[in-house]
Design an enzyme around this catalytic site. Structure first.
Site, short mmCIF file in Angstrom:
data_model
loop_
_atom_site.label_atom_id
_atom_site.label_comp_id
_atom_site.label_asym_id
_atom_site.label_seq_id
_atom_site.Cartn_x
_atom_site.Cartn_y
_atom_site.Cartn_z
N ILE A 48 -5.33 -0.84 -4.44
CA ILE A 48 -4.42 -1.82 -3.83
C ILE A 48 -4.76 -3.22 -4.32
O ILE A 48 -5.87 -3.73 -4.09
CB ILE A 48 -4.48 -1.76 -2.29
CG1 ILE A 48 -4.22 -0.33 -1.80
CG2 ILE A 48 -3.49 -2.75 -1.69
CD1 ILE A 48 -2.92 0.29 -2.27
N GLU A 61 2.32 1.34 -11.21
CA GLU A 61 3.73 1.41 -10.78
C GLU A 61 4.50 2.52 -11.49
O GLU A 61 5.66 2.36 -11.85
CB GLU A 61 4.42 0.05 -10.96
CG GLU A 61 3.82 -1.02 -10.06
CD GLU A 61 4.67 -2.25 -9.92
OE1 GLU A 61 5.90 -2.12 -9.88
OE2 GLU A 61 4.09 -3.34 -9.83
N GLN A 75 -7.40 -4.31 -34.87
CA GLN A 75 -7.59 -3.83 -36.23
C GLN A 75 -7.46 -4.96 -37.25
O GLN A 75 -8.23 -5.04 -38.21
CB GLN A 75 -6.56 -2.73 -36.54
CG GLN A 75 -6.89 -1.89 -37.77
CD GLN A 75 -8.09 -0.99 -37.57
OE1 GLN A 75 -8.47 -0.70 -36.44
NE2 GLN A 75 -8.70 -0.55 -38.65
N GLY A 133 -1.26 10.05 -6.23
CA GLY A 133 -0.87 8.99 -7.15
C GLY A 133 0.62 9.09 -7.41
O GLY A 133 1.45 8.50 -6.71
N SER A 134 0.98 9.91 -8.39
CA SER A 134 2.40 10.11 -8.69
C SER A 134 3.10 10.87 -7.56
O SER A 134 4.30 10.70 -7.34
CB SER A 134 2.55 10.88 -10.01
OG SER A 134 2.00 10.14 -11.08
N GLY A 192 0.79 -1.23 0.00
CA GLY A 192 0.00 0.00 0.00
C GLY A 192 0.82 1.27 0.00
O GLY A 192 1.43 1.62 1.03
#
Length: 378
Positions: free
Chosen positions: A157, A363, A336, A131-132, A124
């Site tokens: 998580i 990640e 496609q 986030g970043s 976690g």
């Protein structure tokens, strides 16, 4: 560098193909439709040694290198990217964090259970508003003289619901201070630890993703990994290796989509001949094959450096960035090539297309990988 599979890699690839025929492939559609996390599959993977690939044998693991690890993730991702993702998260994040930074007593206590999948691991770091910008986390850990008391929530998580143990990073200092965060191990059933809603996702639907909640969750001092204040720095090192995992996952998705498209192009007839005979299709297939080769080289170069203890932050970032982006591109090209059939769930390229997108986000987004690369080269 030797680009041929070693004997261990050949064994792992054959083992996963055989295992997948009976235990994964027949159920992929159902798991995806129902967003079902097949816990029993991971228990079986534990029996095969694939839930502790990098863990030394003394702790119950397989004791392999990143070469074998990449092979295992890639082969699972060809069958079902969700299974590859959960296997990678268990190995590189939770298990990997304890392996890299745990004390000898901690390793002996937790690694044997993780390496055999007796316990499933979670990790976690991410929060709703961070986030970043993980350094701005709000989850706190305060020492009350006897326990560390955790309060806050983590989201997105993997294995938040089914996990038996989680490595969680919480703020023990000032917000934004890289040395103001600490890594704690929290076992399932600890009072104050619970989970929230399960995310209803675009792809990777058989890999469980949910919120973790800490409400006055008391963790003993001996459950700290390393020292107080080292959690964020540890996490960045864990993610260095984790990027190789996502590169391998992306590589498996790209190969799976390419193989499905190539097979279809040889079977599908238009104007009296297979569509693979037409330049528009054959050129797409040529690009797909070349991009897969390039991603593979980047991924194994990062693994080579990791195996040999060399600095590989830039290599892991490049492998993750390039491989994840080409996984999306190749999956798109595969849809496609199949045309209308590629847009249906009767063919696997539709699922590869949905699953591939997570690889450019999880990640560390592609944009974050560019930042990592840029800092190394400028």
């Amino acid at each position: 560098m030797n680009f041929s599979y070693n004997e261990n890699q050949k064994m792992i690839a054959d083992m996963i193909r055989q295992f997948g025929r009976n235990n994964i492939t027949p159920f992929v559609r159902e798991w995806d439709d129902k967003q079902f996390f097949p816990l029993d599959v991971f228990k079986k993977l534990g029996n095969l040694g694939l839930m502790g690939v990098l863990v030394p044998q003394v702790y119950g693991g397989a004791g392999f290198t990143y070469d074998e690890y990449i092979t295992a993730i890639e082969q699972l991702a060809i069958l079902d990217p969700s299974i590859g993702l959960s296997m990678a998260a268990h190995n590189s994040l939770c298990t990997g964090h304890i392996l890299q930074f745990g004390s000898e007593d901690q390793k002996k206590k937790w690694l044997p259970k993780l390496a055999t999948a007796q316990w499933i691991g979670a990790w976690g770091l991410t929060e709703h508003n961070t986030g970043s910008d993980a350094g701005g986390m709000s989850t706190t850990a305060v020492y009350d003289g006897q326990f560390w008391v955790l309060n806050g929530a983590k989201n997105f998580i993997t294995h938040a619901i089914s996990g038996d143990i989680v490595v969680v990073i919480a703020r023990t200092g000032e917000k934004g201070d890289s040395r103001g965060m600490t890594a704690f191990v929290v076992e399932s059933g600890t009072p104050g630890l619970s989970f929230g809603k399960k995310e209803d996702k675009l792809g990777m639907r058989a890999s469980e993703t949910a919120e973790l909640i800490f409400d006055n969750c008391k963790v003993p001092q001996e459950n700290i990994l390393g020292k107080v204040g080292e959690g964020f720095i540890q996490s960045m090192k864990v993610l260095d290796g984790g990027r190789i995992s996502i590169a391998a996952l992306s590589l498996g998705i790209a190969k799976g989509a390419y193989q499905a498209a190539l097979k279809y192009s040889k079977e599908r007839q238009q104007f009296g001949r297979p569509i693979s005979d037409f330049q528009a299709i054959s050129f797409k297939l040529s690009d797909m094959k070349s991009e897969i080769e390039a991603a593979e080289l980047l991924t194994y170069k990062a693994a080579y450096k990791k195996n040999n203890g060399q600095k590989m932050s830039i290599n892991g970032a490049m492998a993750k960035y390039f491989s994840s982006e080409i996984a999306v591109k190749i999956s798109n090209d595969a849809v496609q090539i199949l045309g209308g059939y590629g847009y249906t769930k009767d063919f696997p390229v539709e699922r590869f297309y949905r699953d591939s997108k997570l690889c450019t986000i999880g990640e560390g987004t592609s944009e974050i990988q560019k930042l990592v690369i840029a800092k190394q080269i400028i």
